[in-house]
Design a protein around this motif. Structure first.
Motif, PDB file in Angstrom:
ATOM      1  N   SER A 262       1.215  -1.417  -0.666  1.00 18.03           N
ATOM      2  CA  SER A 262      -0.193   0.468   0.065  1.00 18.03           C
ATOM      3  C   SER A 262       1.292   1.406  -0.182  1.00 18.03           C
ATOM      4  O   SER A 262       0.797   2.324  -0.324  1.00 18.03           O
ATOM      5  CB  SER A 262      -0.358  -0.054   1.200  1.00 18.03           C
ATOM      6  N   ASN A 263       1.601   1.114   0.292  1.00 17.64           N
ATOM      7  CA  ASN A 263       3.099   2.313   0.935  1.00 17.64           C
ATOM      8  C   ASN A 263       3.966   2.192  -0.600  1.00 17.64           C
ATOM      9  O   ASN A 263       4.823   3.182  -0.718  1.00 17.64           O
ATOM     10  CB  ASN A 263       3.490   2.392   2.085  1.00 17.64           C
TER      11      ASN A 263
ATOM     12  N   GLY B 162       9.893  -0.810   5.602  1.00 10.31           N
ATOM     13  CA  GLY B 162       8.723  -1.049   6.293  1.00 10.31           C
ATOM     14  C   GLY B 162       8.552  -2.894   6.260  1.00 10.31           C
ATOM     15  O   GLY B 162       9.846  -3.588   5.684  1.00 10.31           O
ATOM     16  N   THR B 163       7.337  -3.242   6.172  1.00 11.59           N
ATOM     17  CA  THR B 163       7.050  -5.059   6.467  1.00 11.59           C
ATOM     18  C   THR B 163       6.563  -5.671   5.726  1.00 11.59           C
ATOM     19  O   THR B 163       5.196  -5.248   5.447  1.00 11.59           O
ATOM     20  CB  THR B 163       6.809  -5.432   7.760  1.00 11.59           C
TER      21      THR B 163
END
Ligand SMILES: [Cu+2]
Length: 130
Positions: free
Chosen positions: A83-84, A111-112
Motif C-alpha cells: 500500500s505504501n 517497511g514490513t
C-alpha cells in the motif's frame, strides 16, 4: 605471410593484456563494499528455510534473492505491491522440484512486506526493509 599473422596475433594479445590491466586499475575488485548479503530461500517440506524466516534488507540497495525449490511439489514466491509502494513486487512463477529462480528484493521505503507461496498458505514470512 605466416610471420605477419603471428605478428598480428602477438599484437592482439598485447592489446587485450593492456586493456585488461588498465581495466583492473580503473575498476578494482573491491569497488563495492556494502554490507549486503545475498538471500537464499529454499522451499523444502513446504516451508521456506524450515522457519519462513524474516528477511532484512536495506532500503534502496537491491538485494539478490535466489528461490530454490527442493521439494517434489511446485512452489512459487510472491511479494504483492504494498500500500505504501515501498517494495517492487516479486513473482517467481511456478517452480517445479529442482528449479530455482534468481531475482532481487528492491525496497524504496522502510517497511514490513509479506512474501508467500501462492500454493501453500503456511509458507509465508516477512521482508523487513530498514
Ligand atoms: Cu509452496
Amino acid at each position: 605471410m605466416r610471420n605477419n599473422i603471428i605478428a598480428i596475433v602477438a599484437i592482439s594479445f598485447a592489446t587485450v593484456g593492456a586493456l585488461w590491466g588498465i581495466g583492473n586499475l580503473i575498476n578494482p575488485e573491491s569497488e563495492v563494499d556494502l554490507p549486503v548479503e545475498d538471500i537464499l530461500l529454499v522451499a523444502q517440506r513446504s516451508t521456506f528455510n524450515e522457519t519462513n524466516p524474516d528477511v532484512y534488507v536495506p532500503v534502496n540497495v537491491p538485494t539478490k534473492l535466489v528461490v530454490q525449490n527442493d521439494d517434489a511439489v511446485t512452489h512459487d514466491l510472491k511479494v504483492d505491491p504494498s500500500s505504501n509502494g515501498g517494495i517492487t513486487p516479486i513473482n517467481t512463477a511456478p517452480l517445479r522440484g529442482g528449479q530455482d529462480f534468481l531475482t532481487a528484493i528492491v525496497a524504496s521505503k522502510p517497511g514490513t512486506y509479506e512474501y508467500y507461496c501462492s500454493y501453500h498458505p503456511q509458507m509465508r514470512g516477512y521482508i523487513i526493509s530498514h
